[in-house]
Design a protein around this motif. Structure first.
Motif, PDB file in Angstrom:
ATOM      1  N   MET A  10      45.225 -62.186  87.904  1.00  0.00           N
ATOM      2  CA  MET A  10      45.706 -62.215  89.286  1.00  0.00           C
ATOM      3  C   MET A  10      47.077 -62.865  89.371  1.00  0.00           C
ATOM      4  O   MET A  10      47.946 -62.420  90.133  1.00  0.00           O
ATOM      5  CB  MET A  10      44.685 -62.953  90.158  1.00  0.00           C
ATOM      6  CG  MET A  10      43.395 -62.172  90.351  1.00  0.00           C
ATOM      7  SD  MET A  10      42.149 -63.066  91.296  1.00  0.00           S
ATOM      8  CE  MET A  10      41.287 -63.903  89.973  1.00  0.00           C
ATOM      9  N   MET A  11      47.282 -63.911  88.575  1.00  0.00           N
ATOM     10  CA  MET A  11      48.605 -64.537  88.530  1.00  0.00           C
ATOM     11  C   MET A  11      49.641 -63.565  87.981  1.00  0.00           C
ATOM     12  O   MET A  11      50.766 -63.488  88.487  1.00  0.00           O
ATOM     13  CB  MET A  11      48.555 -65.791  87.655  1.00  0.00           C
ATOM     14  CG  MET A  11      47.743 -66.928  88.227  1.00  0.00           C
ATOM     15  SD  MET A  11      47.857 -68.425  87.210  1.00  0.00           S
ATOM     16  CE  MET A  11      49.599 -68.823  87.380  1.00  0.00           C
ATOM     17  N   LEU A  12      49.269 -62.806  86.959  1.00  0.00           N
ATOM     18  CA  LEU A  12      50.196 -61.827  86.383  1.00  0.00           C
ATOM     19  C   LEU A  12      50.531 -60.753  87.407  1.00  0.00           C
ATOM     20  O   LEU A  12      51.707 -60.394  87.582  1.00  0.00           O
ATOM     21  CB  LEU A  12      49.590 -61.190  85.141  1.00  0.00           C
ATOM     22  CG  LEU A  12      50.408 -60.064  84.498  1.00  0.00           C
ATOM     23  CD1 LEU A  12      51.779 -60.571  84.062  1.00  0.00           C
ATOM     24  CD2 LEU A  12      49.665 -59.470  83.311  1.00  0.00           C
ATOM     25  N   GLY A  13      49.523 -60.224  88.081  1.00  0.00           N
ATOM     26  CA  GLY A  13      49.772 -59.201  89.086  1.00  0.00           C
ATOM     27  C   GLY A  13      50.723 -59.680  90.162  1.00  0.00           C
ATOM     28  O   GLY A  13      51.607 -58.939  90.619  1.00  0.00           O
ATOM     29  N   TYR A  14      50.567 -60.948  90.557  1.00  0.00           N
ATOM     30  CA  TYR A  14      51.444 -61.496  91.596  1.00  0.00           C
ATOM     31  C   TYR A  14      52.861 -61.710  91.073  1.00  0.00           C
ATOM     32  O   TYR A  14      53.838 -61.298  91.704  1.00  0.00           O
ATOM     33  CB  TYR A  14      50.880 -62.815  92.124  1.00  0.00           C
ATOM     34  CG  TYR A  14      51.763 -63.464  93.160  1.00  0.00           C
ATOM     35  CD1 TYR A  14      51.747 -63.026  94.485  1.00  0.00           C
ATOM     36  CD2 TYR A  14      52.649 -64.485  92.813  1.00  0.00           C
ATOM     37  CE1 TYR A  14      52.576 -63.602  95.436  1.00  0.00           C
ATOM     38  CE2 TYR A  14      53.477 -65.064  93.758  1.00  0.00           C
ATOM     39  CZ  TYR A  14      53.441 -64.613  95.062  1.00  0.00           C
ATOM     40  OH  TYR A  14      54.270 -65.183  96.007  1.00  0.00           O
ATOM     41  N   THR A  15      52.983 -62.359  89.896  1.00  0.00           N
ATOM     42  CA  THR A  15      54.313 -62.672  89.378  1.00  0.00           C
ATOM     43  C   THR A  15      55.089 -61.429  88.948  1.00  0.00           C
ATOM     44  O   THR A  15      56.313 -61.469  88.852  1.00  0.00           O
ATOM     45  CB  THR A  15      54.213 -63.644  88.183  1.00  0.00           C
ATOM     46  OG1 THR A  15      53.332 -63.093  87.193  1.00  0.00           O
ATOM     47  CG2 THR A  15      53.685 -64.990  88.625  1.00  0.00           C
ATOM     48  N   MET A  16      54.387 -60.318  88.707  1.00  0.00           N
ATOM     49  CA  MET A  16      55.078 -59.067  88.396  1.00  0.00           C
ATOM     50  C   MET A  16      55.796 -58.515  89.620  1.00  0.00           C
ATOM     51  O   MET A  16      56.699 -57.691  89.503  1.00  0.00           O
ATOM     52  CB  MET A  16      54.092 -58.029  87.865  1.00  0.00           C
ATOM     53  CG  MET A  16      53.604 -58.293  86.444  1.00  0.00           C
ATOM     54  SD  MET A  16      54.868 -58.023  85.170  1.00  0.00           S
ATOM     55  CE  MET A  16      54.995 -56.235  85.200  1.00  0.00           C
ATOM     56  N   HIS A  17      55.394 -58.970  90.810  1.00  0.00           N
ATOM     57  CA  HIS A  17      55.957 -58.408  92.036  1.00  0.00           C
ATOM     58  C   HIS A  17      56.664 -59.439  92.915  1.00  0.00           C
ATOM     59  O   HIS A  17      57.258 -59.080  93.932  1.00  0.00           O
ATOM     60  CB  HIS A  17      54.855 -57.731  92.862  1.00  0.00           C
ATOM     61  CG  HIS A  17      54.250 -56.552  92.191  1.00  0.00           C
ATOM     62  ND1 HIS A  17      53.184 -56.650  91.318  1.00  0.00           N
ATOM     63  CD2 HIS A  17      54.572 -55.234  92.221  1.00  0.00           C
ATOM     64  CE1 HIS A  17      52.869 -55.454  90.859  1.00  0.00           C
ATOM     65  NE2 HIS A  17      53.698 -54.579  91.385  1.00  0.00           N
ATOM     66  N   SER A  18      56.591 -60.713  92.549  1.00  0.00           N
ATOM     67  CA  SER A  18      57.225 -61.737  93.377  1.00  0.00           C
ATOM     68  C   SER A  18      57.589 -62.949  92.542  1.00  0.00           C
ATOM     69  O   SER A  18      56.854 -63.338  91.625  1.00  0.00           O
ATOM     70  CB  SER A  18      56.276 -62.161  94.508  1.00  0.00           C
ATOM     71  OG  SER A  18      56.835 -63.238  95.255  1.00  0.00           O
TER      72      SER A  18
END
Length: 223
Positions: free
Chosen positions: A90-98
């Motif tokens: 979930m952290m990866l998914g978020y940091t990939m976009h913000s």
């Protein structure tokens, strides 16, 4: 599953390897292919040091957990490692976009919830874990103390979420997750229900509450 085949033969004999549906050799070869892919593809998709670290955290934690030092042998390191494995995507998914880091305390709340919930899974895995020489929370603490531990962690997580400077929309999810888990734990303890189903019950509570909050936030303002 390949690394867990010994305990799965007792805890979950219906799984592909212990049931004979999949051979041990086939499972190992499949695992090696996936490991190679997980090491190769981040080179193509990463766009910051943070995302690259999170990409490689998955195979690293998986190897540390199931192979090599097998962190799953100790119940504490097993709970911490599993919680990281669950939150990191979930952290990866978020940091990939913000690049906004103000949401990081939200992931801390998720990690706290996982630390309270993951040990409960050991209740249904006790027999196989003990036979395989693995650390098991249920075997170490017993049902009453284990539920008490989970209740304390969920309560602490609720306090953490309340005090953290994150958006209300984010807090609602964490309040629902930790609060729903705590309520489930209290009901099981008050009614003296058999604890072997409590982990799956909490997961169902989290799924339902998460869907409800999402729908309210998504469509509530338009009604």
């Amino acid at each position: 599953s390949w690394a867990d085949r010994q305990e799965d033969a007792i805890n979950k004999p219906h799984r592909p390897i212990p049931s004979g549906e999949l051979s041990e050799g086939g499972a190992r070869r499949y695992t090696m292919v996936l490991l190679a892919i997980s090491v190769a593809y981040p080179v193509v998709f990463w766009h910051s040091i943070t995302t690259l670290v999170l990409f490689y955290l998955f195979p690293l934690l998986g190897l540390l957990y199931s192979a090599g030092p097998r962190l799953k042998r100790n119940p504490i390191t097993a709970a911490i490692t599993t919680s990281l494995i669950l939150v990191a995507p979930m952290m990866l998914g978020y940091t990939m976009h913000s690049a906004d880091q103000s949401i990081l305390p939200f992931f801390g709340g998720l990690f706290g919830f996982c630390l309270g919930a993951i040990p409960l899974k050991d209740i249904e895995d006790e027999e196989g874990d003990v036979a395989a020489g693995l650390g098991n929370w249920m075997a170490r603490l017993g049902s009453r103390k284990l539920l008490g531990y989970a209740s304390v962690v969920m309560t602490a997580d609720l306090v953490y979420v309340t005090l953290m400077p994150i958006a209300l929309a984010q807090k609602l999810y964490l309040w629902a997750f930790a609060g729903g888990a705590l309520l489930t734990l209290l009901v099981f303890m008050a009614l003296k229900l058999h604890a072997d189903k409590i982990y799956r019950t909490i997961i169902r509570v989290v799924i339902v509450s998460g869907v409800v909050i999402f729908l309210v936030q998504r469509f509530g303002g338009a009604s």
